[in-house]
Design a protein around this motif. Structure first.
Motif, mmCIF file in Angstrom:
data_model
loop_
_atom_site.group_PDB
_atom_site.id
_atom_site.type_symbol
_atom_site.label_atom_id
_atom_site.label_comp_id
_atom_site.label_asym_id
_atom_site.label_seq_id
_atom_site.Cartn_x
_atom_site.Cartn_y
_atom_site.Cartn_z
ATOM 1 N N TYR A 119 78.148 36.958 24.449
ATOM 2 C CA TYR A 119 76.862 36.954 25.148
ATOM 3 C C TYR A 119 77.097 36.636 26.611
ATOM 4 C CZ TYR A 119 74.739 36.953 20.545
ATOM 5 O OH TYR A 119 74.355 37.274 19.269
ATOM 6 N N GLU A 120 76.172 37.078 27.448
ATOM 7 C CA GLU A 120 76.273 36.828 28.885
ATOM 8 C C GLU A 120 76.306 35.331 29.182
ATOM 9 O OE1 GLU A 120 73.465 37.444 32.807
ATOM 10 O OE2 GLU A 120 73.238 38.848 31.155
ATOM 11 N N VAL A 121 75.471 34.559 28.495
ATOM 12 C CA VAL A 121 75.445 33.108 28.670
ATOM 13 C C VAL A 121 76.154 32.491 27.470
ATOM 14 C CG1 VAL A 121 73.988 31.056 28.824
ATOM 15 C CG2 VAL A 121 73.303 33.164 29.987
ATOM 16 N N GLN A 122 77.246 31.791 27.749
ATOM 17 C CA GLN A 122 78.010 31.135 26.699
ATOM 18 C C GLN A 122 78.259 29.691 27.083
ATOM 19 O OE1 GLN A 122 81.386 33.213 25.068
ATOM 20 N NE2 GLN A 122 80.686 35.140 25.959
ATOM 21 N N LYS A 123 78.057 28.810 26.112
ATOM 22 C CA LYS A 123 78.307 27.382 26.325
ATOM 23 C C LYS A 123 78.898 26.821 25.034
ATOM 24 C CE LYS A 123 74.123 26.848 29.160
ATOM 25 N NZ LYS A 123 74.367 26.230 30.421
ATOM 26 N N SER A 124 79.595 25.733 25.166
ATOM 27 C CA SER A 124 80.071 25.037 23.973
ATOM 28 C C SER A 124 78.857 24.364 23.323
ATOM 29 C CB SER A 124 81.111 23.984 24.356
ATOM 30 O OG SER A 124 80.488 22.915 25.048
ATOM 31 N N GLU A 125 79.012 23.957 22.072
ATOM 32 C CA GLU A 125 77.903 23.277 21.399
ATOM 33 C C GLU A 125 77.569 21.965 22.112
ATOM 34 O OE1 GLU A 125 75.938 24.877 19.201
ATOM 35 O OE2 GLU A 125 77.342 26.492 19.651
ATOM 36 N N GLU A 126 78.552 21.286 22.652
ATOM 37 C CA GLU A 126 78.297 20.057 23.414
ATOM 38 C C GLU A 126 77.475 20.352 24.667
ATOM 39 O OE1 GLU A 126 78.654 16.892 22.473
ATOM 40 O OE2 GLU A 126 79.258 17.835 20.591
ATOM 41 N N GLU A 127 77.784 21.462 25.343
ATOM 42 C CA GLU A 127 77.005 21.847 26.529
ATOM 43 C C GLU A 127 75.573 22.180 26.149
ATOM 44 O OE1 GLU A 127 80.071 23.876 29.645
ATOM 45 O OE2 GLU A 127 79.866 24.904 27.701
ATOM 46 N N TRP A 128 75.372 22.893 25.008
ATOM 47 C CA TRP A 128 74.011 23.208 24.559
ATOM 48 C C TRP A 128 73.245 21.916 24.264
ATOM 49 C CZ3 TRP A 128 72.046 27.437 25.972
ATOM 50 C CH2 TRP A 128 72.701 28.659 25.900
ATOM 51 N N LYS A 129 73.898 20.950 23.671
ATOM 52 C CA LYS A 129 73.236 19.688 23.334
ATOM 53 C C LYS A 129 72.761 18.950 24.579
ATOM 54 C CE LYS A 129 75.414 18.884 18.886
ATOM 55 N NZ LYS A 129 76.358 18.084 18.098
ATOM 56 N N LYS A 130 73.427 19.171 25.696
ATOM 57 C CA LYS A 130 73.033 18.516 26.946
ATOM 58 C C LYS A 130 71.811 19.173 27.590
ATOM 59 C CE LYS A 130 77.629 16.807 28.077
ATOM 60 N NZ LYS A 130 78.797 16.946 28.944
ATOM 61 N N VAL A 131 71.594 20.465 27.337
ATOM 62 C CA VAL A 131 70.491 21.174 28.003
ATOM 63 C C VAL A 131 69.291 21.424 27.091
ATOM 64 C CG1 VAL A 131 71.988 22.251 29.721
ATOM 65 C CG2 VAL A 131 71.474 23.473 27.601
ATOM 66 N N LEU A 132 69.434 21.205 25.794
ATOM 67 C CA LEU A 132 68.336 21.413 24.854
ATOM 68 C C LEU A 132 67.917 20.082 24.238
ATOM 69 C CD1 LEU A 132 69.805 24.502 22.924
ATOM 70 C CD2 LEU A 132 68.024 24.545 24.695
ATOM 71 N N SER A 133 66.636 19.960 23.921
ATOM 72 C CA SER A 133 66.175 18.778 23.188
ATOM 73 C C SER A 133 66.754 18.841 21.776
ATOM 74 C CB SER A 133 64.645 18.767 23.121
ATOM 75 O OG SER A 133 64.191 19.778 22.216
ATOM 76 N N PRO A 134 66.760 17.729 21.048
ATOM 77 C CA PRO A 134 67.264 17.778 19.666
ATOM 78 C C PRO A 134 66.552 18.827 18.806
ATOM 79 C CG PRO A 134 67.121 15.514 20.391
ATOM 80 C CD PRO A 134 66.478 16.358 21.470
ATOM 81 N N GLU A 135 65.235 18.952 18.948
ATOM 82 C CA GLU A 135 64.495 19.960 18.170
ATOM 83 C C GLU A 135 64.886 21.370 18.596
ATOM 84 O OE1 GLU A 135 60.074 21.275 16.712
ATOM 85 O OE2 GLU A 135 60.241 20.387 18.705
ATOM 86 N N GLN A 136 64.991 21.611 19.908
ATOM 87 C CA GLN A 136 65.412 22.930 20.383
ATOM 88 C C GLN A 136 66.809 23.265 19.885
ATOM 89 O OE1 GLN A 136 64.824 22.170 24.582
ATOM 90 N NE2 GLN A 136 63.205 23.711 24.660
ATOM 91 N N TYR A 137 67.705 22.308 19.920
ATOM 92 C CA TYR A 137 69.071 22.541 19.455
ATOM 93 C C TYR A 137 69.066 22.913 17.971
ATOM 94 C CZ TYR A 137 74.002 22.143 18.507
ATOM 95 O OH TYR A 137 75.280 22.438 18.111
#
Length: 131
Positions: free
Chosen positions: A3-21
Motif C-alpha cells: 500500500y502507498e501508506v505503510q506503517k508498523s503495527e507500533e506506528e499505527w498504535k501511536k496514530v490511532l485510538s485503541p478503538e480505531q486500531y
C-alpha cells in the motif's frame, strides 16, 4: 499487498485510538447504532481515519437501517478495495482503504440505485470533513 501508506503495527498504535486500531488494523467492528457518523447529515467528505484518503461523499450516504453509516458508492473506484471475508462463519465482502489497507467495513448487494450496493462502514474507520 503493498500500500502507498505503510506503517508498523507500533506506528499505527501511536496514530490511532485503541478503538480505531481494533477496527482498522484488527478488522473489528463497532456496535450497531453507536458510531459517531451514523446520524450525521452534514455535507462533506468521509476520509480514512488512518491515512486521510478520501473514501465517500455525503451525497452518497443514505439511511439503510443497518446501524452503520451506509453509502451506495465510494468517491472513486480506486478509493477502496475489497476481498472475501470468511470470518464469523459466513462469506462477506470486506472493504479496505486502497491507500493504507485499513479495514472499513463490508459491502452488500442490497443497496439503492444507481449501484445497488450498500457500503456498510464503521464510523471509527472514518473522519468527516465538512464542505
Amino acid at each position: 499487498m503493498k500500500y502507498e501508506v505503510q506503517k508498523s503495527e507500533e506506528e499505527w498504535k501511536k496514530v490511532l485510538s485503541p478503538e480505531q486500531y481494533r477496527i482498522i488494523r484488527e478488522k473489528g467492528t463497532e456496535r450497531a447504532f453507536t458510531g459517531e457518523y451514523y446520524y450525521n447529515k452534514e455535507k462533506g467528505k468521509y476520509l480514512c481515519a488512518a491515512c486521510g484518503a478520501e473514501l465517500f461523499n455525503s451525497d452518497t450516504k443514505y439511511e439503510s437501517g443497518s446501524g452503520w453509516p451506509s453509502f451506495y458508492k465510494p468517491t472513486a473506484d480506486k478509493s477502496v478495495q475489497s476481498e472475501t471475508d470468511t470470518s464469523l462463519g459466513m462469506t462477506r465482502t470486506e472493504v479496505l482503504c486502497a491507500r493504507c489497507g485499513g479495514h472499513l467495513g463490508h459491502v452488500f448487494p442490497d443497496g439503492p440505485e444507481p449501484t445497488g450496493l450498500r457500503y456498510c462502514i464503521n464510523s471509527a474507520s472514518l473522519k468527516f470533513k465538512k464542505d
